[in-house]
Design an enzyme around this catalytic site. Sequence first.
Site, PDB file in Angstrom:
ATOM      1  N   HIS A 272       0.854  -1.201   0.000  1.00 65.59           N
ATOM      2  CA  HIS A 272       0.000   0.000   0.000  1.00 65.59           C
ATOM      3  C   HIS A 272       0.883   1.243   0.000  1.00 65.59           C
ATOM      4  O   HIS A 272       1.947   1.248   0.613  1.00 65.59           O
ATOM      5  CB  HIS A 272      -0.895   0.012   1.253  1.00 65.59           C
ATOM      6  CG  HIS A 272      -2.055   0.946   1.137  1.00 65.59           C
ATOM      7  ND1 HIS A 272      -1.935   2.286   1.372  1.00 65.59           N
ATOM      8  CD2 HIS A 272      -3.333   0.729   0.757  1.00 65.59           C
ATOM      9  CE1 HIS A 272      -3.117   2.856   1.172  1.00 65.59           C
ATOM     10  NE2 HIS A 272      -3.976   1.948   0.794  1.00 65.59           N
ATOM     11  N   ASP A 329      -7.971  -5.293  -0.198  1.00 71.19           N
ATOM     12  CA  ASP A 329      -8.439  -6.172  -1.291  1.00 71.19           C
ATOM     13  C   ASP A 329      -8.062  -7.628  -1.099  1.00 71.19           C
ATOM     14  O   ASP A 329      -8.521  -8.483  -1.855  1.00 71.19           O
ATOM     15  CB  ASP A 329      -7.850  -5.670  -2.624  1.00 71.19           C
ATOM     16  CG  ASP A 329      -8.373  -4.293  -2.975  1.00 71.19           C
ATOM     17  OD1 ASP A 329      -7.553  -3.412  -3.308  1.00 71.19           O
ATOM     18  OD2 ASP A 329      -9.589  -4.097  -2.880  1.00 71.19           O
TER      19      ASP A 329
END
Length: 393
Positions: A272, A329
């Site tokens: 991320h 996700d």
Amino acid sequence: QSGYVTLDIGYKNTGATKSAITFLDGEKGILKYRGYSIEQLAENASFIEVAYLLIYGELPTEAQLTDFQYQVSRHTLVHEDMKKFFDGFPSKSHPMGQLSSLIGALAAFNPESLKQGLSTEEVNLEIMKLLAKMSTVVSWIYKKSLGHPVVYPQNKYDYVTNFLYMTFAERTEDYKVDRVVVDVMNKLLILHADHEQNCSTSTVRIVGSSDANLYASISAGISALWGPLHGGANQAVIEMLEKIKNDGGDTDKWIAKAKDKNDPFRLMGFGHRVYKNFDPRAKIIKKACDDILEKLGINDEVLEIAKKLEEVALKDPYFVERKLYPNVDFYSGIIYRALGFPTEMFTVLFALGRLPGWIAQWKEMKENKEPIGRPRQIYTGTTDREYRDIKDR
Ligand code: SDX
């Protein structure tokens, strides 16, 4: 170049705006909407309640929430002519492409939204319409993918129940609301609802900064979210897990591939830009995975593969050095699949969850009267050249 330009490709260290909506601490893995932690909101609130919080800045009173839910429910019908677009889409066209087209098309059916200088009431009306119609349109996309007739909204249901009803009701008279499914869907949509200045939200803001209408701005955000490096990752994760399962479940082999710079394979759902610690959403979703699969009596082999990948990666120096952790996700697709959604619908569900965040950010940008977004560049092209006739080239 006139003036001083600081180059920050990918805006890794650039603040594009000031915002009071969502707080992220990437080092500590903290996420808060209007000051409330997502852990508390996911546990106690409904999605429509969190949508109100993000858009208007306060948790609604009982009366405010009832009125908000009622106002939204009055706009759940979509103009019948919108169905004609489905006659044009190839049957297997990706739901995200359909969604961005259909949401952009809503501007054509709501010409008043194109007016400049809309009043607060007029903006709120467009917001209600969009919140309502997006959930109907998402259910239409699913139904049309099956070749089934669309199911019209039942406004006796709350927002999330209505969405699940329109999506999964085979025959209207015998639809049974499954509280377990409604609860986990609320939780998932809440966890996706906003995430400060991510790629798609920045897209919504910059499109809106040109005074483009709300539908056009959200349609652009949907397109940005489609990418596998962003919201499209939730579909890519399940496709990756299926590939590993079909390849014999050799997680070490695939971790090695993810580390190999000559191999384009990335561990989807990992890493991320901001979180250099666990994505707090991933922690909640991982736990919800176990709960929902147990409650629905489903044993999904890919969940074990996902957990094994996480376990191996979190001990591997390559991932540890780069502070790569599971993100939102990584586990979400396993739940969507357990609820009966096909893989191609996963990113559309991310968009449905992110809609209130996009709307809140667009509204804040307007209220703050921010200027049109227009970055500069460092020019690296050729110096002046003279035009030459084609016969001399
Ligand atoms: C979302 O921004 C948001 O907030 C987004 C989001 C939201 O709610 O809006 O949180 C939702 O989009 C989550 C992210 C979903 N994407 C994926 O899961 C795709 C896989 N992840 C990556 O592609 C990547 O981690 C990003 C895109 C998420 C972040 O990319 P960055 O910040 O540009 O980091 P990078 O690509 O420069 O990677 C840094 C290093 C590189 O190695 P080195 O060049 O230093 O040797 O880490 C490596 C990368 O190769 N790396 C990975 C990896 N992610 C980063 N290596 C293997 N597998 C991965 N998944």
